[in-house]
Scaffold this motif. Structure first.
Motif, PDB file in Angstrom:
ATOM      1  N   UNK A  91       0.815  -1.219   0.000  1.00 25.93           N
ATOM      2  CA  UNK A  91       0.000   0.000   0.000  1.00 25.93           C
ATOM      3  C   UNK A  91       0.847   1.267   0.000  1.00 25.93           C
ATOM      4  N   UNK A  92       1.924   1.316   0.773  1.00 22.37           N
ATOM      5  CA  UNK A  92       2.761   2.517   0.811  1.00 22.37           C
ATOM      6  C   UNK A  92       3.742   2.546  -0.343  1.00 22.37           C
ATOM      7  N   UNK A  93       4.503   1.459  -0.503  1.00 21.75           N
ATOM      8  CA  UNK A  93       5.620   1.498  -1.441  1.00 21.75           C
ATOM      9  C   UNK A  93       5.218   1.218  -2.882  1.00 21.75           C
ATOM     10  N   UNK A  94       4.358   0.251  -3.116  1.00 21.88           N
ATOM     11  CA  UNK A  94       3.950  -0.064  -4.490  1.00 21.88           C
ATOM     12  C   UNK A  94       2.882   0.909  -4.985  1.00 21.88           C
ATOM     13  N   UNK A  95       1.848   1.148  -4.162  1.00 26.79           N
ATOM     14  CA  UNK A  95       0.752   2.025  -4.597  1.00 26.79           C
ATOM     15  C   UNK A  95       0.990   3.500  -4.275  1.00 26.79           C
ATOM     16  N   UNK A  96       1.974   3.803  -3.441  1.00 25.38           N
ATOM     17  CA  UNK A  96       2.345   5.201  -3.171  1.00 25.38           C
ATOM     18  C   UNK A  96       1.442   5.933  -2.195  1.00 25.38           C
ATOM     19  N   UNK A  97       0.787   5.212  -1.280  1.00 28.57           N
ATOM     20  CA  UNK A  97      -0.089   5.850  -0.289  1.00 28.57           C
ATOM     21  C   UNK A  97       0.697   6.049   0.999  1.00 28.57           C
ATOM     22  N   UNK A  98       0.914   7.312   1.423  1.00 29.57           N
ATOM     23  CA  UNK A  98       1.701   7.550   2.630  1.00 29.57           C
ATOM     24  C   UNK A  98       1.111   6.845   3.856  1.00 29.57           C
ATOM     25  N   UNK A  99       1.998   6.282   4.683  1.00 25.88           N
ATOM     26  CA  UNK A  99       1.572   5.691   5.952  1.00 25.88           C
ATOM     27  C   UNK A  99       1.510   6.845   6.948  1.00 25.88           C
ATOM     28  N   UNK A 100       0.312   7.155   7.454  1.00 27.76           N
ATOM     29  CA  UNK A 100       0.132   8.357   8.270  1.00 27.76           C
ATOM     30  C   UNK A 100      -0.034   8.081   9.756  1.00 27.76           C
ATOM     31  N   UNK A 101      -0.378   6.868  10.143  1.00 21.05           N
ATOM     32  CA  UNK A 101      -0.481   6.498  11.558  1.00 21.05           C
ATOM     33  C   UNK A 101      -0.040   5.050  11.695  1.00 21.05           C
ATOM     34  N   UNK A 102       0.771   4.794  12.732  1.00 17.61           N
ATOM     35  CA  UNK A 102       1.085   3.400  13.080  1.00 17.61           C
ATOM     36  C   UNK A 102       0.916   3.265  14.586  1.00 17.61           C
TER      37      UNK A 102
END
Length: 190
Positions: free
Chosen positions: A23-34
């Motif tokens: 989701x973050x690296x392939x699709x480019x969606x920033x990870x905003x909360x962990x």
């Protein structure tokens, strides 16, 4: 009430590492909360200014069996697929190329009249669709209701009918109970 979109859709993953990579690296969606601690993780990825997709990771979770988008099933079920909007028509071919290059199955571009879509699966076998809205077919402004055997409620049209439900009183007690909010706010406001 006024809605702004889907704040987040919460799904489940067996492997947060692979989920982040997809989701973050392939699709480019920033990870905003962990959020997390042993035995629990909850991660959020930004889709747009208003929309996020989130994943829980719990011990013992297994990926779901692969199920094609929109194919009917029997028995307990609560989810079919999630469709993520893309800004430009060419974005469909971009996401298709990225997924194929990474070894994921992805459909051809399909014309649904009001949207063009490609279909794929994330590493958890969660069915995902990427959709581009056809500008001249804006169903939000001009709803299209074509079911040949609609339920009675659908024959009333697309406009909400709040009068069919009781109108509850807004609670006087507006206590907000603690979750993990203070920890998140401290990180943002430092």
């Amino acid at each position: 009430m006024r809605y702004t979109g889907i704040n987040h859709l919460a799904l489940v993953t067996a492997d947060m590492q692979r989920t982040i990579r997809f989701w973050r690296d392939l699709l480019g969606m920033p990870m905003v909360v962990s959020l997390g601690h042993p035995g629990y993780r909850h991660y959020f990825f930004q889709i747009s200014e208003y929309d996020m997709i989130a994943f829980f990771e719990w011990p013992g979770v297994e990926p779901v069996a692969e199920k094609d988008h929109g194919v009917p099933v029997r028995g307990p079920v609560a989810f079919d697929h999630v469709s993520i909007g893309v800004a430009e028509k060419d974005d469909l071919w971009e996401v298709k190329a990225r997924l194929e290059a990474a070894g994921f199955w992805v459909s051809e571009v399909i014309d649904h009249g009001f949207i063009l879509s490609v279909y794929a699966f994330d590493p958890n076998n969660i069915p995902i669709e990427f959709s581009w809205p056809v500008p001249e077919c804006d169903v939000r402004r001009h709803p299209v209701l074509t079911d040949t055997h609609p339920p009675a409620a659908a024959t009333e049209g697309s406009t909400p009918r709040p009068e069919v439900w009781p109108h509850g009183e807004v609670a006087a007690d507006r206590t907000v109970y603690p979750g993990e909010g203070e920890m998140i706010r401290r990180r943002i406001l430092k």
